[in-house]
Design a protein around this motif. Structure first.
Motif, PDB file in Angstrom:
ATOM      1  N   ASP A   3     -29.063 -20.031  39.104  1.00  0.00           N
ATOM      2  CA  ASP A   3     -29.584 -20.228  37.751  1.00  0.00           C
ATOM      3  C   ASP A   3     -28.939 -19.233  36.789  1.00  0.00           C
ATOM      4  O   ASP A   3     -28.531 -19.603  35.686  1.00  0.00           O
ATOM      5  N   CYS A  49     -35.672 -12.091  36.190  1.00  0.00           N
ATOM      6  CA  CYS A  49     -35.424 -13.521  36.387  1.00  0.00           C
ATOM      7  C   CYS A  49     -35.792 -13.957  37.802  1.00  0.00           C
ATOM      8  O   CYS A  49     -36.343 -15.051  38.004  1.00  0.00           O
ATOM      9  N   LEU A  52     -39.428 -14.464  38.189  1.00  0.00           N
ATOM     10  CA  LEU A  52     -39.874 -15.678  37.509  1.00  0.00           C
ATOM     11  C   LEU A  52     -39.385 -16.947  38.210  1.00  0.00           C
ATOM     12  O   LEU A  52     -39.501 -18.044  37.668  1.00  0.00           O
ATOM     13  N   LEU A  54     -36.229 -17.776  39.264  1.00  0.00           N
ATOM     14  CA  LEU A  54     -34.846 -18.203  39.077  1.00  0.00           C
ATOM     15  C   LEU A  54     -33.971 -17.610  40.181  1.00  0.00           C
ATOM     16  O   LEU A  54     -34.218 -16.491  40.645  1.00  0.00           O
ATOM     17  N   SER A 240     -35.516 -11.569  30.165  1.00  0.00           N
ATOM     18  CA  SER A 240     -35.833 -12.375  31.347  1.00  0.00           C
ATOM     19  C   SER A 240     -36.760 -13.528  31.002  1.00  0.00           C
ATOM     20  O   SER A 240     -36.534 -14.671  31.436  1.00  0.00           O
ATOM     21  N   GLY A 241     -37.808 -13.242  30.237  1.00  0.00           N
ATOM     22  CA  GLY A 241     -38.732 -14.298  29.844  1.00  0.00           C
ATOM     23  C   GLY A 241     -38.064 -15.346  28.974  1.00  0.00           C
ATOM     24  O   GLY A 241     -38.297 -16.552  29.126  1.00  0.00           O
ATOM     25  N   TYR A 244     -35.769 -17.491  31.114  1.00  0.00           N
ATOM     26  CA  TYR A 244     -36.573 -18.425  31.911  1.00  0.00           C
ATOM     27  C   TYR A 244     -36.938 -19.648  31.068  1.00  0.00           C
ATOM     28  O   TYR A 244     -36.809 -20.796  31.521  1.00  0.00           O
ATOM     29  N   ASN A 248     -35.474 -23.648  31.356  1.00  0.00           N
ATOM     30  CA  ASN A 248     -36.457 -24.706  31.586  1.00  0.00           C
ATOM     31  C   ASN A 248     -36.569 -25.652  30.391  1.00  0.00           C
ATOM     32  O   ASN A 248     -37.517 -26.426  30.291  1.00  0.00           O
ATOM     33  N   CYS A 255     -39.596 -19.833  23.960  1.00  0.00           N
ATOM     34  CA  CYS A 255     -38.887 -18.792  24.704  1.00  0.00           C
ATOM     35  C   CYS A 255     -39.249 -17.407  24.179  1.00  0.00           C
ATOM     36  O   CYS A 255     -39.406 -16.452  24.962  1.00  0.00           O
ATOM     37  N   LEU A 279     -44.203 -14.976  37.776  1.00  0.00           N
ATOM     38  CA  LEU A 279     -44.361 -16.274  37.124  1.00  0.00           C
ATOM     39  C   LEU A 279     -45.837 -16.607  36.925  1.00  0.00           C
ATOM     40  O   LEU A 279     -46.227 -17.135  35.880  1.00  0.00           O
TER      41      LEU A 279
END
Length: 287
Positions: A3, A49, A52, A54, A240-241, A244, A248, A255, A279
């Motif tokens: 990812d 990541c 979460l 990934l 990172s958030g 993610y 997605n 985001c 997550l």
């Protein structure tokens, strides 16, 4: 297929909790135990990541030394591909005040002309996040056609060192710390580079978001889940958030929300690079 492919940005932080910042001169201060932890932005984004959900490869140059061994031991769940750095592992001494603010003393350990072996990062990935290490610049040409992001950190909007990263990335993060006019700096990145989105974090004041052909939008910081312990790593958690959400297929404002929640979690968790937001926690706080 990974990812996220993260290029560069590992190191070891020696965290010192001090009674105030700036620290007045004294011969000696008695402080709580000094802690050595994995640190730097590549580690933070890779671990964030991964937490979460990934899949991540992190490629970097580190020392064949005790600090490098600490990094290799802490990158649980991350496919870490490394080659030896001639000058050893990058180090930081972090002075952290009672309010969680920090001052970083950074030892870059750079060797002019050093290169990251291509076989470490020439892998299939959905997204590439590039740390602003000098040896990372060739990646833009060698992985051309890939979507790139970078974090310029406390760029002043002028320093030439950052411009390759600013103008050759599709998604650009930066801090407003040294910017006299964050909005103007963000518009300049869009005008002079290939970015479609620029995000400027403003600490407790939230962040600014600017998309190509869009209006500048301001977003508040997320509510803190507890008292501030240490702001180190909050920016990496935000990235990172945000990544993610991007991977997605979420809209930029969604985001941002994920990023602010992850950043708030980081501020209340000492050593967040070793205990990033999960997550489950992220979704619980954004539902």
């Amino acid at each position: 297929m990974y990812d996220v492919l993260v290029i560069g940005g590992t190191g070891v932080d020696s965290t010192v909790y001090v009674p105030s910042l700036p620290l007045p001169y004294a011969d000696t201060y008695l402080v709580p135990p000094v802690v050595d932890r994995i640190g730097n932005t590549g580690s933070g984004v890779a671990l964030g990541c991964t937490a979460l959900g990934l899949s991540v490869r992190l490629a970097d140059l580190i020392g064949d030394d005790p600090q490098g061994e600490l990094i290799r031991a802490r990158l649980t769940g991350v496919d870490f591909a490394w080659a030896p750095a001639a000058a050893g592992t990058r180090r930081s001494v972090l002075l952290v005040g009672p309010d969680g603010r920090r001052t970083s003393l950074y030892d870059v350990r750079a060797t002019p002309g050093e290169r990251l072996p291509r076989e470490l990062y020439d892998v299939p990935a959905r997204h590439v996040h590039v740390s602003i290490a000098d040896f990372a610049r060739p990646v833009y040409d060698e992985l051309s056609g890939m979507p790139f992001s970078t974090d310029l950190h406390d760029w002043d909007g002028v320093n030439d060192y950052h411009k390759d990263f600013a103008y050759r990335s599709d998604l650009v993060f930066l801090s407003g710390t040294k910017l006299a006019d964050p909005a103007e700096a963000m518009r300049s990145i869009l005008a002079l580079g290939r970015a479609h989105t620029v995000v400027c974090t403003l600490g407790a004041d939230g962040c600014l978001l600017l998309e190509r052909d869009g209006e500048l939008r301001a977003f508040p910081a997320a509510a803190l889940p507890g008292p501030v312990v240490d702001s180190n790593g909050a920016g990496d958690a935000f990235v990172s958030g945000f990544l993610y959400g991007t991977l997605n297929g979420l809209r930029a404002e969604e985001c941002v929300r994920l990023g602010t929640v992850a950043g708030a979690h980081a501020c209340t968790s000492a050593g967040t690079h070793e205990a990033p937001i999960t997550l489950k926690t992220l979704h619980a706080r954004t539902s």
